[in-house]
Design an enzyme around this catalytic site. Structure first.
Site, PDB file in Angstrom:
ATOM      1  N   HIS A 207      33.046  31.038  48.568  1.00  0.00           N
ATOM      2  CA  HIS A 207      33.690  31.168  49.828  1.00  0.00           C
ATOM      3  C   HIS A 207      34.284  32.586  50.254  1.00  0.00           C
ATOM      4  O   HIS A 207      34.264  33.190  51.215  1.00  0.00           O
ATOM      5  CB  HIS A 207      34.842  30.243  49.716  1.00  0.00           C
ATOM      6  CG  HIS A 207      35.548  30.118  51.095  1.00  0.00           C
ATOM      7  ND1 HIS A 207      35.211  29.879  52.445  1.00  0.00           N
ATOM      8  CD2 HIS A 207      36.973  30.241  51.558  1.00  0.00           C
ATOM      9  CE1 HIS A 207      35.926  29.775  53.292  1.00  0.00           C
ATOM     10  NE2 HIS A 207      36.981  29.976  52.982  1.00  0.00           N
ATOM     11  N   ASP A 208      34.662  33.210  49.058  1.00  0.00           N
ATOM     12  CA  ASP A 208      35.180  34.641  49.401  1.00  0.00           C
ATOM     13  C   ASP A 208      34.124  35.567  49.731  1.00  0.00           C
ATOM     14  O   ASP A 208      34.323  36.948  50.260  1.00  0.00           O
ATOM     15  CB  ASP A 208      35.952  35.118  47.948  1.00  0.00           C
ATOM     16  CG  ASP A 208      37.496  35.033  48.008  1.00  0.00           C
ATOM     17  OD1 ASP A 208      37.707  34.208  49.108  1.00  0.00           O
ATOM     18  OD2 ASP A 208      37.861  35.147  46.918  1.00  0.00           O
TER      19      ASP A 208
ATOM     20  N   SER B   8      36.631  31.323  57.808  1.00  0.00           N
ATOM     21  CA  SER B   8      37.533  30.321  56.998  1.00  0.00           C
ATOM     22  C   SER B   8      38.615  29.620  58.267  1.00  0.00           C
ATOM     23  O   SER B   8      37.929  29.208  59.288  1.00  0.00           O
ATOM     24  CB  SER B   8      38.365  30.855  55.712  1.00  0.00           C
ATOM     25  OG  SER B   8      38.944  29.764  55.116  1.00  0.00           O
TER      26      SER B   8
ATOM     27  N   ARG C 225      48.471  29.349  44.060  1.00  0.00           N
ATOM     28  CA  ARG C 225      47.119  30.380  44.586  1.00  0.00           C
ATOM     29  C   ARG C 225      46.166  30.454  43.423  1.00  0.00           C
ATOM     30  O   ARG C 225      45.080  30.595  43.774  1.00  0.00           O
ATOM     31  CB  ARG C 225      47.837  31.466  44.420  1.00  0.00           C
ATOM     32  CG  ARG C 225      47.144  32.891  44.735  1.00  0.00           C
ATOM     33  CD  ARG C 225      46.260  32.996  46.000  1.00  0.00           C
ATOM     34  NE  ARG C 225      45.646  34.101  45.981  1.00  0.00           N
ATOM     35  CZ  ARG C 225      44.898  34.246  47.188  1.00  0.00           C
ATOM     36  NH1 ARG C 225      44.860  33.324  48.300  1.00  0.00           N
ATOM     37  NH2 ARG C 225      44.246  35.532  47.717  1.00  0.00           N
TER      38      ARG C 225
ATOM     39  N   ASP D 293      29.233  28.666  48.708  1.00  0.00           N
ATOM     40  CA  ASP D 293      30.552  28.183  49.080  1.00  0.00           C
ATOM     41  C   ASP D 293      30.504  26.752  49.062  1.00  0.00           C
ATOM     42  O   ASP D 293      30.121  26.065  49.876  1.00  0.00           O
ATOM     43  CB  ASP D 293      30.774  28.703  50.561  1.00  0.00           C
ATOM     44  CG  ASP D 293      32.099  28.501  51.296  1.00  0.00           C
ATOM     45  OD1 ASP D 293      32.785  27.899  50.549  1.00  0.00           O
ATOM     46  OD2 ASP D 293      32.238  28.936  52.506  1.00  0.00           O
TER      47      ASP D 293
END
Length: 379
Positions: A352-353, A154, A224, A319
């Protein structure tokens, strides 16, 4: 590959730099600190050093634990350690907390030497170029003329890429994972909404909330929660939570009813307990500003022309924050610039994680690449 091995108990180090750092925006930090952790041993030739660059909410604590009672390991413990893809029995691995961070490096929580008070909102906006410049000072301090590899996912991948451009002679390999050569318009928009949640929180107090004994918890929590949604894939989120309710039926109100709502509230609350709002603002701005092609007539190929490093680029199928197409842009530019690049698109349901998770194909690809990096160190 021993995925259960660990670097064990590790101790962070705060490295002081009694020197000015001129930032890209023209401002100067009169001095700065970098909090780091190291794993493994630097060999006699000093050619086996690997730098790990963190993403938005990461820090220097990459692997291991700080005490035997520590509940959590470092944020990339499945990647870094004895017998792991980035093998600490082979490499000297360095993790750091970037400038502007909130885990020991100079940032909004640090004391401004010119005022004797915390910087707060007065800490200057920093860029990926600034981070790389400070990381080069760290390499000098450690006696490392050239990194065997720089690895990041990232925002960390952006730093690895910038290193190859800013200091082409000092990087042999760059592993750019779940990243992009610049943010999309949509990602810039996401970041702005997150910042607005913080900036409009009544407890923000123009960024000097700590001197008012307040914390913009509501804004940071919302930022968040929204960010966390974008790090996950729709199918993965659906399989995990579906439309499951916390009770037997609808409550016909505005409290937490769905399990996914409960999960996001939990993630938001946990984040507020460990992260600083001013740091969040700074990190998202660094993301927005990253665009190495801008200095080369908007040509990424030209930006990469003087690069000496070989590249490993990885993306993940689900992602959508840093979609595979963004990695394709980098790979195509590297090929056009006649640079060495290996690319893998990993099939994953975790969005994405996924770059933080233990996926066999992903881990094997990184391990195989790093094995070749190690062979170079032996020559």
């Amino acid at each position: 590959m021993s995925q259960n091995a660990s670097v064990g108990i590790v101790m962070p180090q705060k490295i002081p730099f009694e020197m000015p750092l001129v930032l890209e925006n023209g401002k100067t930090l009169p001095r700065f600190d970098l909090m780091i952790e190291t794993y493994g041993e630097l060999n006699a030739e000093k050619n086996n050093a690997v730098l790990i660059c963190h993403a938005l909410s990461g820090n220097h604590h990459v692997a291991g634990r700080h005490s035997a009672e520590d509940k959590y390991t470092g944020w990339w413990d499945n990647m870094v350690g004895p017998g792991k893809p980035i093998d600490t029995e082979r490499f000297f691995v360095v993790g750091l907390n970037n400038l502007g961070g909130c885990d020991g490096s100079s940032g909004p929580l640090s004391i401004n030497p010119e005022t004797g008070r915390e910087y707060g909102a007065d800490f200057p906006v920093v860029t990926v170029k600034d981070w790389v410049k400070s990381q080069a000072a760290l390499a000098d301090y450690l006696g490392i003329e050239q990194w065997a590899a720089i690895v990041g996912g990232s925002l960390g991948g952006m730093q690895a890429l910038q290193w190859t451009i800013s200091y082409p002679e000092r990087v042999r390999h760059a592993l750019v994972i779940a990243s992009a050569p610049k943010l999309s318009t949509q990602n810039i928009a996401f970041n702005d909404v997150a910042r607005q949640a913080i900036l409009t929180d009544p407890d923000f107090n123009e960024g000097h909330y700590r001197s008012h004994n307040t914390v913009p918890a509501r804004g940071l929590r919302i930022a968040r929660m929204m960010g966390h949604i974008t790090y996950l894939a729709e199918d993965g989120l659906g399989k995990k939570f579906g439309r499951d309710l916390r009770s037997n039926g609808y409550q016909y109100g505005f409290g937490v009813e769905f399990e996914v709502e409960s999960y996001l509230r939990y993630q938001g609350d946990k984040f507020v307990g460990r992260f600083d709002a001013n740091t969040y603002l700074l990190m998202t701005k660094a993301l927005d500003y990253f665009d190495p092609a801008a200095d080369f007539g908007d040509s990424l190929t030209r930006a990469l022309q003087n690069v000496k490093a070989k590249f490993f680029v990885a993306s993940f199928s689900t992602d959508w924050r840093f979609a595979p197409e963004r990695s394709h842009e980098l790979v195509k530019a590297l090929i056009a610039a006649q640079k060495s690049v290996q690319y893998i698109e990993v099939k994953s349901a975790h969005g994405h994680d996924a770059f933080l998770m233990e996926d066999e194909a992903y881990m094997r690809a990184v391990a195989a690449y790093m094995n070749n990096v190690y062979k170079e160190c032996q020559q």
